[in-house]
Design a protein around this motif. Structure first.
Motif, PDB file in Angstrom:
ATOM      1  N   GLU A 187      32.334 -11.951  -6.159  1.00 31.72           N
ATOM      2  CA  GLU A 187      33.294 -12.862  -5.539  1.00 31.72           C
ATOM      3  C   GLU A 187      33.561 -14.066  -6.434  1.00 31.72           C
ATOM      4  O   GLU A 187      34.700 -14.553  -6.506  1.00 31.72           O
ATOM      5  CB  GLU A 187      32.783 -13.317  -4.172  1.00 31.72           C
ATOM      6  CG  GLU A 187      32.746 -12.214  -3.121  1.00 31.72           C
ATOM      7  CD  GLU A 187      34.115 -11.572  -2.897  1.00 31.72           C
ATOM      8  OE1 GLU A 187      35.138 -12.305  -2.919  1.00 31.72           O
ATOM      9  OE2 GLU A 187      34.178 -10.349  -2.711  1.00 31.72           O
ATOM     10  N   ALA A 188      32.538 -14.534  -7.136  1.00 35.34           N
ATOM     11  CA  ALA A 188      32.741 -15.642  -8.062  1.00 35.34           C
ATOM     12  C   ALA A 188      33.670 -15.229  -9.202  1.00 35.34           C
ATOM     13  O   ALA A 188      34.543 -16.002  -9.631  1.00 35.34           O
ATOM     14  CB  ALA A 188      31.402 -16.116  -8.614  1.00 35.34           C
ATOM     15  N   ALA A 189      33.500 -13.992  -9.694  1.00 36.71           N
ATOM     16  CA  ALA A 189      34.367 -13.495 -10.756  1.00 36.71           C
ATOM     17  C   ALA A 189      35.801 -13.344 -10.264  1.00 36.71           C
ATOM     18  O   ALA A 189      36.756 -13.581 -11.019  1.00 36.71           O
ATOM     19  CB  ALA A 189      33.838 -12.163 -11.279  1.00 36.71           C
ATOM     20  N   ARG A 190      35.972 -12.963  -8.993  1.00 38.42           N
ATOM     21  CA  ARG A 190      37.315 -12.845  -8.428  1.00 38.42           C
ATOM     22  C   ARG A 190      38.022 -14.195  -8.427  1.00 38.42           C
ATOM     23  O   ARG A 190      39.199 -14.300  -8.790  1.00 38.42           O
ATOM     24  CB  ARG A 190      37.247 -12.304  -6.998  1.00 38.42           C
ATOM     25  CG  ARG A 190      36.900 -10.835  -6.884  1.00 38.42           C
ATOM     26  CD  ARG A 190      37.048 -10.390  -5.434  1.00 38.42           C
ATOM     27  NE  ARG A 190      38.440 -10.512  -5.000  1.00 38.42           N
ATOM     28  CZ  ARG A 190      38.819 -10.559  -3.721  1.00 38.42           C
ATOM     29  NH1 ARG A 190      37.915 -10.509  -2.754  1.00 38.42           N
ATOM     30  NH2 ARG A 190      40.096 -10.648  -3.416  1.00 38.42           N
ATOM     31  N   VAL A 191      37.314 -15.226  -8.005  1.00 33.35           N
ATOM     32  CA  VAL A 191      37.902 -16.571  -7.983  1.00 33.35           C
ATOM     33  C   VAL A 191      38.290 -17.005  -9.393  1.00 33.35           C
ATOM     34  O   VAL A 191      39.386 -17.534  -9.624  1.00 33.35           O
ATOM     35  CB  VAL A 191      36.914 -17.571  -7.356  1.00 33.35           C
ATOM     36  CG1 VAL A 191      37.437 -19.003  -7.507  1.00 33.35           C
ATOM     37  CG2 VAL A 191      36.673 -17.252  -5.889  1.00 33.35           C
ATOM     38  N   LYS A 192      37.401 -16.779 -10.341  1.00 30.17           N
ATOM     39  CA  LYS A 192      37.669 -17.161 -11.732  1.00 30.17           C
ATOM     40  C   LYS A 192      38.893 -16.432 -12.272  1.00 30.17           C
ATOM     41  O   LYS A 192      39.745 -17.027 -12.940  1.00 30.17           O
ATOM     42  CB  LYS A 192      36.452 -16.862 -12.598  1.00 30.17           C
ATOM     43  CG  LYS A 192      36.604 -17.307 -14.040  1.00 30.17           C
ATOM     44  CD  LYS A 192      35.335 -17.032 -14.831  1.00 30.17           C
ATOM     45  CE  LYS A 192      35.493 -17.448 -16.288  1.00 30.17           C
ATOM     46  NZ  LYS A 192      34.259 -17.176 -17.068  1.00 30.17           N
ATOM     47  N   ALA A 193      38.998 -15.121 -11.986  1.00 29.24           N
ATOM     48  CA  ALA A 193      40.140 -14.348 -12.469  1.00 29.24           C
ATOM     49  C   ALA A 193      41.435 -14.817 -11.827  1.00 29.24           C
ATOM     50  O   ALA A 193      42.476 -14.904 -12.494  1.00 29.24           O
ATOM     51  CB  ALA A 193      39.919 -12.866 -12.200  1.00 29.24           C
ATOM     52  N   LEU A 194      41.385 -15.138 -10.537  1.00 23.62           N
ATOM     53  CA  LEU A 194      42.588 -15.589  -9.845  1.00 23.62           C
ATOM     54  C   LEU A 194      43.086 -16.909 -10.419  1.00 23.62           C
ATOM     55  O   LEU A 194      44.282 -17.079 -10.676  1.00 23.62           O
ATOM     56  CB  LEU A 194      42.294 -15.743  -8.348  1.00 23.62           C
ATOM     57  CG  LEU A 194      43.460 -16.186  -7.465  1.00 23.62           C
ATOM     58  CD1 LEU A 194      44.591 -15.175  -7.539  1.00 23.62           C
ATOM     59  CD2 LEU A 194      43.002 -16.373  -6.029  1.00 23.62           C
ATOM     60  N   SER A 219      36.715  -9.286 -15.520  1.00 24.37           N
ATOM     61  CA  SER A 219      36.226 -10.241 -16.515  1.00 24.37           C
ATOM     62  C   SER A 219      36.041  -9.532 -17.847  1.00 24.37           C
ATOM     63  O   SER A 219      35.872  -8.312 -17.902  1.00 24.37           O
ATOM     64  CB  SER A 219      34.896 -10.867 -16.079  1.00 24.37           C
ATOM     65  OG  SER A 219      33.894  -9.878 -15.939  1.00 24.37           O
ATOM     66  N   GLY A 220      36.098 -10.291 -18.922  1.00 23.74           N
ATOM     67  CA  GLY A 220      35.824  -9.771 -20.250  1.00 23.74           C
ATOM     68  C   GLY A 220      36.829  -8.784 -20.782  1.00 23.74           C
ATOM     69  O   GLY A 220      36.513  -7.985 -21.661  1.00 23.74           O
ATOM     70  N   SER A 221      38.071  -8.824 -20.276  1.00 26.54           N
ATOM     71  CA  SER A 221      39.094  -7.852 -20.701  1.00 26.54           C
ATOM     72  C   SER A 221      40.192  -8.552 -21.495  1.00 26.54           C
ATOM     73  O   SER A 221      40.143  -9.762 -21.732  1.00 26.54           O
ATOM     74  CB  SER A 221      39.683  -7.151 -19.478  1.00 26.54           C
ATOM     75  OG  SER A 221      40.396  -8.070 -18.666  1.00 26.54           O
ATOM     76  N   ASP A 222      41.208  -7.787 -21.898  1.00 24.21           N
ATOM     77  CA  ASP A 222      42.353  -8.392 -22.580  1.00 24.21           C
ATOM     78  C   ASP A 222      43.036  -9.412 -21.683  1.00 24.21           C
ATOM     79  O   ASP A 222      43.513 -10.457 -22.159  1.00 24.21           O
ATOM     80  CB  ASP A 222      43.381  -7.318 -22.959  1.00 24.21           C
ATOM     81  CG  ASP A 222      42.848  -6.295 -23.942  1.00 24.21           C
ATOM     82  OD1 ASP A 222      41.843  -6.593 -24.631  1.00 24.21           O
ATOM     83  OD2 ASP A 222      43.426  -5.188 -24.019  1.00 24.21           O
ATOM     84  N   TYR A 223      43.124  -9.083 -20.403  1.00 30.08           N
ATOM     85  CA  TYR A 223      43.773  -9.966 -19.440  1.00 30.08           C
ATOM     86  C   TYR A 223      43.057  -9.797 -18.103  1.00 30.08           C
ATOM     87  O   TYR A 223      43.240  -8.792 -17.414  1.00 30.08           O
ATOM     88  CB  TYR A 223      45.263  -9.622 -19.307  1.00 30.08           C
ATOM     89  CG  TYR A 223      46.036 -10.559 -18.419  1.00 30.08           C
ATOM     90  CD1 TYR A 223      46.375 -11.834 -18.847  1.00 30.08           C
ATOM     91  CD2 TYR A 223      46.424 -10.167 -17.139  1.00 30.08           C
ATOM     92  CE1 TYR A 223      47.080 -12.700 -18.033  1.00 30.08           C
ATOM     93  CE2 TYR A 223      47.137 -11.021 -16.316  1.00 30.08           C
ATOM     94  CZ  TYR A 223      47.458 -12.298 -16.767  1.00 30.08           C
ATOM     95  OH  TYR A 223      48.159 -13.156 -15.961  1.00 30.08           O
ATOM     96  N   ASP A 224      42.219 -10.757 -17.759  1.00 31.75           N
ATOM     97  CA  ASP A 224      41.410 -10.657 -16.538  1.00 31.75           C
ATOM     98  C   ASP A 224      42.301 -10.785 -15.307  1.00 31.75           C
ATOM     99  O   ASP A 224      43.168 -11.663 -15.229  1.00 31.75           O
ATOM    100  CB  ASP A 224      40.334 -11.744 -16.519  1.00 31.75           C
ATOM    101  CG  ASP A 224      39.303 -11.561 -17.616  1.00 31.75           C
ATOM    102  OD1 ASP A 224      39.264 -10.467 -18.206  1.00 31.75           O
ATOM    103  OD2 ASP A 224      38.548 -12.509 -17.890  1.00 31.75           O
ATOM    104  N   ILE A 225      42.043  -9.903 -14.336  1.00 31.02           N
ATOM    105  CA  ILE A 225      42.883  -9.858 -13.151  1.00 31.02           C
ATOM    106  C   ILE A 225      42.063  -9.366 -11.964  1.00 31.02           C
ATOM    107  O   ILE A 225      41.161  -8.536 -12.119  1.00 31.02           O
ATOM    108  CB  ILE A 225      44.101  -8.932 -13.399  1.00 31.02           C
ATOM    109  CG1 ILE A 225      45.086  -8.991 -12.242  1.00 31.02           C
ATOM    110  CG2 ILE A 225      43.660  -7.502 -13.651  1.00 31.02           C
ATOM    111  CD1 ILE A 225      46.370  -8.241 -12.538  1.00 31.02           C
TER     112      ILE A 225
END
Length: 228
Positions: free
Chosen positions: A28-35, A67-73
């Motif tokens: 969930e923390a990663a979701r917030v960061k990506a958003l 996370s950690g991709s070309d474009y985090d989504i």
């Protein structure tokens, strides 16, 4: 009264945190960061989307993950940042089983239909509910286990009987939300606005996009291609 540091450590030793809970918090923390990141950055133009790429980067594609991709989504956000009718092809391998059907997957499929060109296609794969059930009935999961070991020789059930491989495919330590057979996935795609849904094999995907690394997972996977 607040627990002292020593007391907190004693409590955690006695009642260790559930790993699924910890993984869920991190997710969930990663979701917030990506958003937040998606809203702050310019969305790159891309005709080829590789969604849920994990560590499998494919040259020539926009490789997207949490996370950690070309474009985090965040694929569960309900809205993709790409322009309507701008994407020629989408590939998602073993991603959709991680999404709740109505809450997250149907909105995502609708978004894929929106961003796709009229002559584009979405290629999906996931564990095959039918193949899992057939293997359980016929040999208590032995076929599935042998297939897994052919690709990952170090894989083990830790001495648990072979049918436990069914639990691994259904739940994957809490990561899987749904399994699909062809009819269920075709229904979901048609609900999202796709008019042509076809069952295919991994070889069909690789014949069109040979740059993708081979998974050799037809024995336990469902592959489909969907077009507007």
């Amino acid at each position: 009264m607040a627990l002292t540091s020593l007391a907190r450590r004693a409590v955690l030793r006695t009642y260790p945190a559930d790993q699924r809970t910890l993984s869920g918090v991190r997710y969930e923390a990663a979701r917030v960061k990506a958003l937040v990141s998606t809203r702050l950055r310019r969305t790159p133009d891309a005709e080829l989307l590789h969604l849920g790429c994990g560590g499998r980067r494919v040259e020539g594609w926009l490789n997207c993950d949490l996370s950690g991709s070309d474009y985090d989504i965040d694929l569960m956000a309900g809205r993709l940042p790409f322009r309507t009718g701008s994407v020629r092809a989408v590939v998602m391998q073993h991603v959709i089983e991680h999404l709740e059907l109505r809450e997250h997957l149907l909105p995502l499929l609708s978004e894929l239909r929106r961003v796709l060109t009229d002559d584009g296609a979405v290629w999906l794969s996931c564990p095959d509910l039918e193949k899992v059930c057939v293997s359980y009935v016929e040999d208590r999961g032995r076929t599935l286990l042998e297939d897994r070991r052919s690709r990952y020789p170090a894989f083990t059930l830790g001495g648990v009987p072979t049918q436990h491989i069914v639990n691994d495919l259904f739940h994957q330590r809490g990561g899987h939300r749904n399994l699909f057979d062809f009819d269920l996935l075709a229904w979901a795609l048609e609900e999202a606005g796709f008019s042509k849904v076809e069952r295919v094999k991994e070889g069909d995907l690789l014949s069109v996009f040979p740059e993708f690394p081979e998974r050799r997972d037809d024995a336990q996977s469902l592959y489909v291609v969907a077009q507007p």
